[in-house]
Motif scaffolding. Structure first.
Motif, PDB file in Angstrom:
ATOM      1  N   VAL A  73       0.658  -1.101   0.087  1.00  0.00           N
ATOM      2  CA  VAL A  73       0.023   0.258  -0.007  1.00  0.00           C
ATOM      3  C   VAL A  73       0.766   1.162   0.064  1.00  0.00           C
ATOM      4  N   PRO A  74       0.523   2.413  -0.596  1.00  0.00           N
ATOM      5  CA  PRO A  74      -0.973   2.314  -1.411  1.00  0.00           C
ATOM      6  C   PRO A  74      -0.577   1.577  -3.027  1.00  0.00           C
ATOM      7  N   THR A  75      -1.809   1.145  -3.215  1.00  0.00           N
ATOM      8  CA  THR A  75      -1.870   0.577  -4.538  1.00  0.00           C
ATOM      9  C   THR A  75      -3.154   0.899  -5.256  1.00  0.00           C
ATOM     10  N   MET A  76      -3.129   1.777  -6.321  1.00  0.00           N
ATOM     11  CA  MET A  76      -3.916   2.136  -7.020  1.00  0.00           C
ATOM     12  C   MET A  76      -4.281   1.191  -8.288  1.00  0.00           C
ATOM     13  N   LEU A  77      -5.691   1.141  -8.320  1.00  0.00           N
ATOM     14  CA  LEU A  77      -6.219   0.443  -9.501  1.00  0.00           C
ATOM     15  C   LEU A  77      -7.018   1.358 -10.219  1.00  0.00           C
ATOM     16  N   LEU A  78      -7.139   1.460 -11.740  1.00  0.00           N
ATOM     17  CA  LEU A  78      -7.618   2.157 -12.507  1.00  0.00           C
ATOM     18  C   LEU A  78      -8.669   1.316 -13.482  1.00  0.00           C
ATOM     19  N   PHE A  79      -9.935   1.707 -13.030  1.00  0.00           N
ATOM     20  CA  PHE A  79     -11.187   0.742 -13.881  1.00  0.00           C
ATOM     21  C   PHE A  79     -11.884   1.675 -14.810  1.00  0.00           C
ATOM     22  N   LYS A  80     -12.010   1.343 -15.756  1.00  0.00           N
ATOM     23  CA  LYS A  80     -12.837   2.167 -17.195  1.00  0.00           C
ATOM     24  C   LYS A  80     -14.064   1.271 -17.135  1.00  0.00           C
ATOM     25  N   ASP A  81     -15.021   1.979 -17.235  1.00  0.00           N
ATOM     26  CA  ASP A  81     -16.369   0.939 -17.292  1.00  0.00           C
ATOM     27  C   ASP A  81     -16.630  -0.407 -16.752  1.00  0.00           C
ATOM     28  N   GLY A  82     -16.067  -0.364 -15.527  1.00  0.00           N
ATOM     29  CA  GLY A  82     -15.866  -1.492 -14.718  1.00  0.00           C
ATOM     30  C   GLY A  82     -14.785  -2.554 -15.099  1.00  0.00           C
ATOM     31  N   ASP A  83     -13.897  -2.217 -16.039  1.00  0.00           N
ATOM     32  CA  ASP A  83     -12.852  -3.353 -16.296  1.00  0.00           C
ATOM     33  C   ASP A  83     -11.618  -2.618 -15.810  1.00  0.00           C
ATOM     34  N   LEU A  84     -10.811  -3.488 -15.146  1.00  0.00           N
ATOM     35  CA  LEU A  84      -9.528  -3.096 -14.478  1.00  0.00           C
ATOM     36  C   LEU A  84      -8.569  -2.794 -15.949  1.00  0.00           C
ATOM     37  N   VAL A  85      -8.127  -1.525 -16.155  1.00  0.00           N
ATOM     38  CA  VAL A  85      -7.150  -1.145 -17.159  1.00  0.00           C
ATOM     39  C   VAL A  85      -5.842  -0.851 -16.724  1.00  0.00           C
ATOM     40  N   ASP A  86      -5.397  -0.340 -15.415  1.00  0.00           N
ATOM     41  CA  ASP A  86      -4.048  -0.205 -15.138  1.00  0.00           C
ATOM     42  C   ASP A  86      -4.047  -0.026 -13.789  1.00  0.00           C
ATOM     43  N   LYS A  87      -2.653  -0.135 -13.389  1.00  0.00           N
ATOM     44  CA  LYS A  87      -2.390   0.015 -11.646  1.00  0.00           C
ATOM     45  C   LYS A  87      -0.884   0.211 -11.280  1.00  0.00           C
ATOM     46  N   PHE A  88      -0.831   0.988 -10.361  1.00  0.00           N
ATOM     47  CA  PHE A  88       0.573   1.272  -9.658  1.00  0.00           C
ATOM     48  C   PHE A  88       0.549   1.051  -8.241  1.00  0.00           C
ATOM     49  N   SER A  89       1.790   0.814  -7.872  1.00  0.00           N
ATOM     50  CA  SER A  89       1.956   0.807  -6.095  1.00  0.00           C
ATOM     51  C   SER A  89       2.886   1.918  -5.772  1.00  0.00           C
ATOM     52  N   GLY A  90       2.924   2.501  -4.556  1.00  0.00           N
ATOM     53  CA  GLY A  90       3.560   3.496  -4.009  1.00  0.00           C
ATOM     54  C   GLY A  90       3.151   4.692  -4.081  1.00  0.00           C
ATOM     55  N   PHE A  91       3.694   5.634  -3.526  1.00  0.00           N
ATOM     56  CA  PHE A  91       3.196   7.283  -3.601  1.00  0.00           C
ATOM     57  C   PHE A  91       3.818   7.569  -4.710  1.00  0.00           C
ATOM     58  N   ALA A  92       2.919   8.652  -5.562  1.00  0.00           N
ATOM     59  CA  ALA A  92       3.107   9.206  -6.713  1.00  0.00           C
ATOM     60  C   ALA A  92       2.917  10.713  -6.405  1.00  0.00           C
ATOM     61  N   PRO A  93       3.753  11.709  -6.858  1.00  0.00           N
ATOM     62  CA  PRO A  93       3.350  13.241  -6.977  1.00  0.00           C
ATOM     63  C   PRO A  93       2.261  13.300  -7.941  1.00  0.00           C
ATOM     64  N   LYS A  94       1.399  14.544  -7.847  1.00  0.00           N
ATOM     65  CA  LYS A  94       0.235  14.993  -8.670  1.00  0.00           C
ATOM     66  C   LYS A  94       0.464  14.700 -10.319  1.00  0.00           C
ATOM     67  N   GLU A  95       1.588  15.343 -10.440  1.00  0.00           N
ATOM     68  CA  GLU A  95       1.918  15.252 -12.068  1.00  0.00           C
ATOM     69  C   GLU A  95       2.051  13.989 -12.603  1.00  0.00           C
ATOM     70  N   MET A  96       2.405  13.003 -11.734  1.00  0.00           N
ATOM     71  CA  MET A  96       2.596  11.613 -12.158  1.00  0.00           C
ATOM     72  C   MET A  96       1.162  10.867 -12.148  1.00  0.00           C
ATOM     73  N   LEU A  97       0.364  11.246 -11.186  1.00  0.00           N
ATOM     74  CA  LEU A  97      -0.761  10.835 -11.343  1.00  0.00           C
ATOM     75  C   LEU A  97      -1.807  11.463 -12.560  1.00  0.00           C
ATOM     76  N   VAL A  98      -1.631  12.475 -12.736  1.00  0.00           N
ATOM     77  CA  VAL A  98      -2.160  13.108 -13.978  1.00  0.00           C
ATOM     78  C   VAL A  98      -1.907  12.277 -15.243  1.00  0.00           C
ATOM     79  N   GLU A  99      -0.500  12.149 -15.457  1.00  0.00           N
ATOM     80  CA  GLU A  99       0.046  11.451 -16.457  1.00  0.00           C
ATOM     81  C   GLU A  99      -0.551  10.188 -16.607  1.00  0.00           C
ATOM     82  N   PHE A 100      -0.535   9.424 -15.434  1.00  0.00           N
ATOM     83  CA  PHE A 100      -1.152   8.001 -15.427  1.00  0.00           C
ATOM     84  C   PHE A 100      -2.681   8.138 -15.969  1.00  0.00           C
TER      85      PHE A 100
END
Length: 105
Positions: A73-100
Motif C-alpha cells: 500500500v498504497p496501490t492504485m487500481l484504475l477501472f474504465k467502465d468496470g474493467d481493470l485497465v491499469d495499476k501502480f503501487s507506491g506514492f506518486a506526486p500529482k503530476e505523475m498521477l495526472v499523466e497516469f
C-alpha cells in the motif's frame, strides 16, 4: 469528493460504474498513504467530471484487497467502465498521477 468503498459496495461503486474510477487501496498506518491523501483530494476536486476516486481500507475490507492481490500500500487500481485497465503501487506526486490518468481518458 472521494468515496469510501467497502467490500460490500465495491461492485456497485466500481465495477458497475461508467467512466474512470481510481481506487486507492490504503491503510491508516501507512505513511505513503497519508502523503497521497491530499494529492487525491486535490485531483478529486479538479477532475470530478471525468474521474471518480474511491478509497478501500485494506484492514477492514480484506475481501477485495485479497481478490486483487494487493500486497503493498498504497496501490492504485484504475477501472474504465468496470474493467481493470491499469495499476501502480507506491506514492506518486500529482503530476505523475495526472499523466497516469490521462493515458486512459
Amino acid at each position: 469528493m472521494i468515496k469510501h468503498i467497502t467490500d460490500s459496495s465495491f461492485n456497485e461503486e466500481v465495477l458497475n460504474s461508467k467512466g474512470l474510477v481510481l481506487v486507492d487501496f490504503w491503510a491508516p498506518w501507512c505513511g505513503p498513504c497519508k502523503m497521497l491523501g491530499p494529492v487525491l483530494e486535490e485531483l478529486a476536486g479538479e477532475m470530478n467530471n471525468n474521474l471518480t476516486i474511491g478509497k478501500v481500507d485494506i484492514d477492514t475490507n480484506v475481501e477485495k484487497a485479497s481478490a486483487y492481490k494487493i500486497s503493498a500500500v498504497p496501490t492504485m487500481l484504475l477501472f474504465k467502465d468496470g474493467d481493470l485497465v491499469d495499476k501502480f503501487s507506491g506514492f506518486a506526486p500529482k503530476e505523475m498521477l495526472v499523466e497516469f490518468l490521462n493515458k486512459h481518458m
